[in-house]
Design a protein around this motif. Structure first.
Motif: not given
Length: 497
Positions: A247-251, A340-342
């Protein structure tokens, strides 16, 4: 030969790739919200840097998951009363039920963690090991039964810091005995493990034996928690993945959006351009400031006025720019929903407002998503706690670890019945549970008393009282119903011809 290590993974007994611990250290930085500084060029072309105005969603998500997975209401029962009392005392002495939720939060964020029971002063204590301290000795199996545990101590010697690392190796010998090897390393550089030194170099390890061999053990003296899901970063690694790894890119997108919004607000503060003469400072004579004939007319504490030069016809001009609040809110919600989905949480867990009006079916579905994620974590948590109980019982059987040489327990640790009640009331799909239980009562497969206790959090005495009151309130039924009394012939239309 002098044993020297740059990294712990350089030890030939450890076969885990060093990339795994670079990944774990990255997850630790995100969990600590240590994301470095933002570099930029200001309006004058100067290279500048500043702190990133971030949102620590890694901490938020790990905390939320840990709180719905485990809490102090959890109960653990082990074997007979005597065994159960011994285990309960060990857990109480170590404040286990409060500590475990905190350490579980770290394990969820970093992808794993371990608990190591040991004997000190004739009492069993628990050492908590985070993912960056735990090194499996084999990488070709998901069952970790041999590992190295690292503990670092910083000591000031002279005018500099010296770093000591204790490596504790847990290995099985070919004859089935269990070997624990303790090695101490010294380094003047925090980024290297250093050179091996005697254990008595530090007072806290002076009574520690270089090697201990235990007999009769069937399980390792540590219990490892692995975050559920496959390790898609290192396919042959037995280590779990943390919240950041996929999830790094989303964060990063969430943090960038929040950072940009912060500067949007800062740049959107009220600014007024005025002629330079209106902001001209007073003249100083010695230590006293003397106002000129035209003193400043604005509060000197204000920072929202910009002086303009060269324009004799310059008037007071409002330069305030509007803040794009709605656009940033929508962008932030978009990335939070992706996050949330990730990580497997229900939509709306972190977003400030749900998108649109959700139907009852959608709400139940979303709750089920978090419930399923919780169930996956509970499987791993249950496995770790049972492994810890077995390890504690194994230690109790080793009389040589106690001053009097007597074992504190005897029996077959693997044959002991271990029951864990995670207190599902902390997070339960209440709507689904109530509907299913109501149907079970109607079908006659669930007692009404159990229905009340399960769905209204009543104890047995309260449920009995509810049932008694219900029976008193029930009106006496005659043999004929009201309809039969008014329509003895059973016709649908009483007044029909």
């Amino acid at each position: 030969m002098v044993n020297q290590l740059t990294n712990i993974t350089d030890d030939p007994r450890i076969s885990i790739a060093s990339d795994e611990y670079e990944r774990i250290n990255m997850a630790k930085r995100y969990y600590k919200d240590d994301l470095g500084r933002v570099k930029y060029i200001n309006s004058y072309g100067n290279h500048m840097s500043r702190d990133l105005i971030s949102v620590n969603v890694t901490k938020m998500a790990a905390r939320r998951l840990a709180s719905i997975i485990f809490n102090e209401q959890c109960t653990i029962t082990v074997g007979d009363d005597a065994t159960n009392n011994q285990i309960a005392k060990v857990l109480a002495d170590n404040d286990f039920f409060n500590q475990y939720e905190e350490k579980l939060e770290e394990g969820i964020a970093l992808g794993g963690g371990a608990i190591r029971p040991y004997v000190e002063d004739n009492r069993i204590k628990l050492a908590w090991v985070n993912a960056s301290q735990f090194y499996p000795l084999h990488s070709n199996t998901n069952e970790i039964d041999e590992a190295a545990i690292a503990s670092q101590t910083t000591v000031t010697e002279g005018n500099m810091n010296v770093y000591y690392t204790l490596l504790e190796f847990h290995e099985w010998n070919p004859d089935g005995t269990y070997k624990i090897t303790n090695e101490l390393y010294r380094s003047e550089n925090i980024n290297t493990v250093g050179i091996q030194v005697p254990l008595n170099t530090l007072d806290e390890y002076k009574n520690l034996q270089p090697q201990v061999t235990l007999t009769g053990l069937t399980k390792p003296l540590f219990a490892y928690f692995k975050a559920p899901g496959a390790n898609n970063k290192q396919l042959d690694s037995p280590l779990g993945l943390g919240l950041v790894d996929n999830s790094k890119k989303i964060i990063d997108a969430i943090n960038q959006t929040h950072d940009s919004y912060y500067w949007e607000v800062k740049m959107g503060q009220r600014r007024v351009a005025v002629p330079a003469e209106m902001l001209k400072p007073g003249t100083t004579f010695g230590n006293d400031e003397v106002d000129e004939q035209r003193p400043p007319v604005f509060d000197p504490e204000e920072n929202v006025f910009v002086q303009m030069y060269g324009d004799e016809e310059m008037k007071i001009t409002d330069l305030t720019s509007p803040i794009r609040n709605d656009q940033y809110q929508a962008t932030m919600n978009f990335f939070l929903e992706e996050f949330e989905n990730a990580i497997g949480l229900s939509q709306g867990t972190f977003t400030s407002t749900p998108s649109g009006v959700q139907t009852a079916t959608e709400v139940v579905t979303n709750n089920s998503m978090t419930y399923q994620t919780r169930s996956s974590y509970l499987t791993q948590v249950s496995k770790q706690i049972k492994g810890l109980i077995i390890a504690i019982l194994e230690l109790m059987e080793c009389g040589g670890l106690f001053d009097d040489g007597k074992a504190r327990w005897s029996g077959d640790p693997e044959g002991v019945d271990i029951n864990i009640d995670f207190a599902d009331g902390v997070f339960t799909d209440k709507t689904t549970q109530f509907t299913q239980d109501s149907q079970a009562v109607t079908m006659g497969v669930m007692p009404k008393k159990r229905f009340l206790m399960r769905n209204f959090s009543l104890d047995e005495e309260q449920a009995d009282q509810w049932l008694a009151e219900l029976n008193e309130e029930q009106p006496e039924q005659d043999s004929n119903s009201f309809e039969e009394m008014n329509n003895p012939n059973g016709d649908d239309d009483v007044g029909a011809d």
